[in-house]
Every structure is written in structure tokens, then in C-alpha cells.
Design an enzyme around this catalytic site. Sequence first.
Site, PDB file in Angstrom:
ATOM      1  N   GLY A  11       0.696  -1.125  -0.052  1.00 20.66           N
ATOM      2  CA  GLY A  11       0.064   0.078  -0.110  1.00 20.66           C
ATOM      3  C   GLY A  11       0.826   1.425  -0.037  1.00 20.66           C
ATOM      4  O   GLY A  11       0.591   2.323  -0.711  1.00 20.66           O
ATOM      5  N   ASN A  12       1.901   1.196   0.861  1.00 23.62           N
ATOM      6  CA  ASN A  12       2.842   2.576   0.734  1.00 23.62           C
ATOM      7  C   ASN A  12       3.381   2.905  -0.515  1.00 23.62           C
ATOM      8  O   ASN A  12       3.524   4.083  -0.670  1.00 23.62           O
ATOM      9  CB  ASN A  12       3.994   2.341   1.680  1.00 23.62           C
ATOM     10  N   LYS A 127     -13.378  -8.868   6.964  1.00 24.60           N
ATOM     11  CA  LYS A 127     -12.503  -7.837   6.559  1.00 24.60           C
ATOM     12  C   LYS A 127     -13.494  -6.437   6.644  1.00 24.60           C
ATOM     13  O   LYS A 127     -14.185  -6.358   5.497  1.00 24.60           O
ATOM     14  CB  LYS A 127     -12.067  -8.049   5.224  1.00 24.60           C
ATOM     15  N   LYS A 215      -4.417  -9.374  -1.307  1.00 25.36           N
ATOM     16  CA  LYS A 215      -3.426  -8.991  -2.634  1.00 25.36           C
ATOM     17  C   LYS A 215      -2.155  -9.937  -2.562  1.00 25.36           C
ATOM     18  O   LYS A 215      -1.714 -10.262  -3.864  1.00 25.36           O
ATOM     19  CB  LYS A 215      -2.967  -7.564  -2.880  1.00 25.36           C
ATOM     20  N   LYS A 277       1.886 -12.392   3.933  1.00 24.65           N
ATOM     21  CA  LYS A 277       2.831 -12.469   3.052  1.00 24.65           C
ATOM     22  C   LYS A 277       3.909 -13.793   3.122  1.00 24.65           C
ATOM     23  O   LYS A 277       4.150 -14.528   2.106  1.00 24.65           O
ATOM     24  CB  LYS A 277       3.695 -11.455   3.281  1.00 24.65           C
TER      25      LYS A 277
HETATM   26  P1  ADP Z   1       1.489  -3.866   2.758  1.00 18.95           P
HETATM   27  O1  ADP Z   1       0.712  -2.592   2.565  1.00 18.95           O
HETATM   28  O2  ADP Z   1       2.962  -3.817   2.036  1.00 18.95           O
HETATM   29  O3  ADP Z   1       1.005  -5.235   2.381  1.00 18.95           O
HETATM   30  P2  ADP Z   1       1.395  -4.401   5.390  1.00 18.95           P
HETATM   31  O4  ADP Z   1       1.060  -3.185   6.581  1.00 18.95           O
HETATM   32  O5  ADP Z   1       0.135  -5.724   5.155  1.00 18.95           O
HETATM   33  O6  ADP Z   1       2.038  -3.941   4.210  1.00 18.95           O
HETATM   34  O7  ADP Z   1       2.556  -5.292   6.076  1.00 18.95           O
HETATM   35  C1  ADP Z   1       3.800  -4.927   6.558  1.00 18.95           C
HETATM   36  C2  ADP Z   1       3.805  -4.465   7.977  1.00 18.95           C
HETATM   37  O8  ADP Z   1       3.729  -5.824   8.791  1.00 18.95           O
HETATM   38  C3  ADP Z   1       5.133  -3.969   8.547  1.00 18.95           C
HETATM   39  O9  ADP Z   1       5.175  -2.591   8.101  1.00 18.95           O
HETATM   40  C4  ADP Z   1       4.974  -4.297  10.145  1.00 18.95           C
HETATM   41  O10 ADP Z   1       4.640  -3.359  10.645  1.00 18.95           O
HETATM   42  C5  ADP Z   1       4.297  -5.515  10.060  1.00 18.95           C
HETATM   43  N1  ADP Z   1       4.869  -6.912  10.456  1.00 18.95           N
HETATM   44  C6  ADP Z   1       4.122  -7.721  11.161  1.00 18.95           C
HETATM   45  N2  ADP Z   1       4.624  -8.719  11.688  1.00 18.95           N
HETATM   46  C7  ADP Z   1       6.044  -8.471  11.118  1.00 18.95           C
HETATM   47  C8  ADP Z   1       7.327  -9.306  11.185  1.00 18.95           C
HETATM   48  N3  ADP Z   1       7.238 -10.438  11.671  1.00 18.95           N
HETATM   49  N4  ADP Z   1       8.429  -8.879  10.458  1.00 18.95           N
HETATM   50  C9  ADP Z   1       8.291  -7.655   9.740  1.00 18.95           C
HETATM   51  N5  ADP Z   1       7.210  -6.805   9.805  1.00 18.95           N
HETATM   52  C10 ADP Z   1       5.865  -7.184  10.407  1.00 18.95           C
HETATM   53 MG    MG Z   2      -1.140  -5.836   3.788  1.00 20.13          MG
END
Ligand code: ADP
Ligand code: MG
Length: 315
Positions: A11-12, A127, A215, A277
Site C-alpha cells: 500500500g505504501n 474484513k 493481494k 505474505k
Molecule cells: P503492505 O501494504 O505492504 O501489504 P502491511 O502493513 O500489510 O503492508 O505489512 C507490512 C507490515 O507488517 C510492516 O510494516 C510491519 O509493521 C508488519 N509486521 C508484522 N509482523 C512482522 C514481522 N514479523 N516482521 C516484519 N514486519 C512485520
Molecule cells: Mg497488507
Amino acid sequence: MGKRVLVALGGNAIKQPDEKGTFEEQMKNVETACVQIAQLVRRGYDLVITHGNGPQVGNLSIQQEAAVDQVPSQPLVVLGAMTQGQIGYMMQQHLHNILDGDGKQVVTVVTQVLVSKDDPDFKDPTKPVGPFYTDEVAHKLAVERGWVVKKVRPTGDRTWRRVVPSPAPLGIAEAKAIRRMVEDGMIVIASGGGGIPVFRNARGKLEGVDAVIDKDRAGAKLAEEVGTEILLILTDVEHAMMDYGKPTQAPIRHLTVAEAKKRLSEGHFGAGSMGPKVEAALGFVERGGERAIITSLAKAVDAVEGKTGTHISLR
Ligand code: ADP
Ligand code: MG
């Protein structure tokens, strides 16, 4: 042909958390992302790109409800299609402007992703999507539109939100077309926002359903069906971490499928963020993908060259 990479943008890459989401802000972010992506192209990788759409679909649904007295609101599934076009346009234009000299064509595919109505998530949607509502409006929407609404904040004026299912992606309707275009050397943007969720109705025909597919999970399915060797998940952290948020937190450089499953069950990864992920990554290599990598947008090139990021492979 170079190695094929499915790039899943977080998303960023489109809207930073502290931004409103103006067109100018989003164009600037997308340009930054496209500069990184172009470096992968120049190193000879053939790309399929997917991306999130959470903030964009959220804003669109606010607009739908705000203008409902003047124009009919469109269903969530159509908002998904609209944001695929919106974000696809921004990426397509920037990639075109950066790479046109390289003779690269960039195309966006409005992508339908198959789900099953028997998916357990249809029985208990979780969701949250769209704006927050008052008690009164939430109940009215539940009755009039058959929406499932849940109280998501303990106090305040507007504490309710609509919740929709987040089913597993089972297949990509346009996979063959996407594969052909990649084989032809085109850069393809597809399955944005996790894809438009569709199911096979009683007549065996595709029909849209209001739901949101993760996604990263949809990206892994697309990678599998297009046959990319690498799944590259780009987010805002360079590594997935062990003991995330604890003093013992430490970056993970490599995981086998077995180790990834163990770390998932031990609860190292956030449920709605890093968890999906790692699941998507291990599922991709388990089903025959060569390698999955989780890293930050800025480290994309270093990560595919093996210098950083969290790498997941069968062994
Ligand atoms: P995106 O928009 O890329 O899908 P998300 O916010 O869904 O991003 O996922 C990335 C975030 O996951 C990171 O910014 C962090 O805050 C969080 N996170 C949760 N668990 C972990 C982990 N074990 N290692 C790293 N990041 C983590
Ligand atoms: Mg995400």
C-alpha cells in the site's frame, strides 16, 4: 527471455499513511515505485506487477455513500474494477515514461479472480471495508442492502463498519492472456487489489461477489498461473522479523518451507500484515515456484540479486 518476476507492491507504494491520497501525492509515490521497478526491467527481468488498493477503494466507497441521493452507488466489486483502472493508469504512465525508450509496452489487465462460495469466510466475514457508520445508518444498510456490519470501535459516534469475506484465490480468469503478453516482452499490471472476486454461478457462469481477496495471496496464485520463477513481495520493511516488536526482534534472511510453517505457527508474523505474505510466499514455492522474497521497495534490486531481504525456498 529473462527470469520472470511477479512483483507485489504494498500500500505504501501508492499512498503513505500520513497522506490524504490526493492525485498528486499518489502520482509521486507511484513514480518512486516505478523507478525501482524500472531497474528490475533494465536488469533483464520480465515483470508482472500487482498492487494493493485498500485506501483507494476505501475513499471511493465514501464517495459512493456521500452522493447516494444523486447517483446510485455501485457495488464493492465494481469499485475493485475501478481502482484497478485508476492505479493501473498511474503505473502504466510512469513506466511508459521511464521505459518507452527501451521499447517496452506496459498494459493493465482488469483481472477477475475465482473464489468459492463455500469458502468458510462467506459464513463469517471479517474484513472491514469503507466508512464508519452510526448505529442507525449501519442497521439501515444491513436491512436495505443485506450487508454484514460489525461494531469495530467500542465508543464514539460512528462505531460500525461493513465487513466482507476474504476468500482464498482459486484461479485467475485472465491468466492465459497475461502469460502471453509477458512472453511477448510486455510488462503487465494485473490482479490489482487482490483481483475482482468472482464465482461460478448455478449456470456455470462467472459472477462478481462483494468480497476482498488478500493481494499477496492473489499475487502468489497469479505468479503460479503465469509461471514466474520469482515472487517478490515489496512492502515497507527490508526483512520479515522473528519476535516482531519484542526486544529479541531479529531479521530473517532465509526460510525453508518447513521453517516458514513453524515460524507462522509460533506467531512471529502479524495476522493481517506479514502473516499473509509469509503464507503466500511459502505456498508459491511449495507449488513449484523457485523462490519468494519479502523486502522493501527500496531494496528490490539488491534482494533479487540475493544481497538482502527474506528469501523463502523449498529447502
Ligand atoms: P503492505 O501494504 O505492504 O501489504 P502491511 O502493513 O500489510 O503492508 O505489512 C507490512 C507490515 O507488517 C510492516 O510494516 C510491519 O509493521 C508488519 N509486521 C508484522 N509482523 C512482522 C514481522 N514479523 N516482521 C516484519 N514486519 C512485520
Ligand atoms: Mg497488507
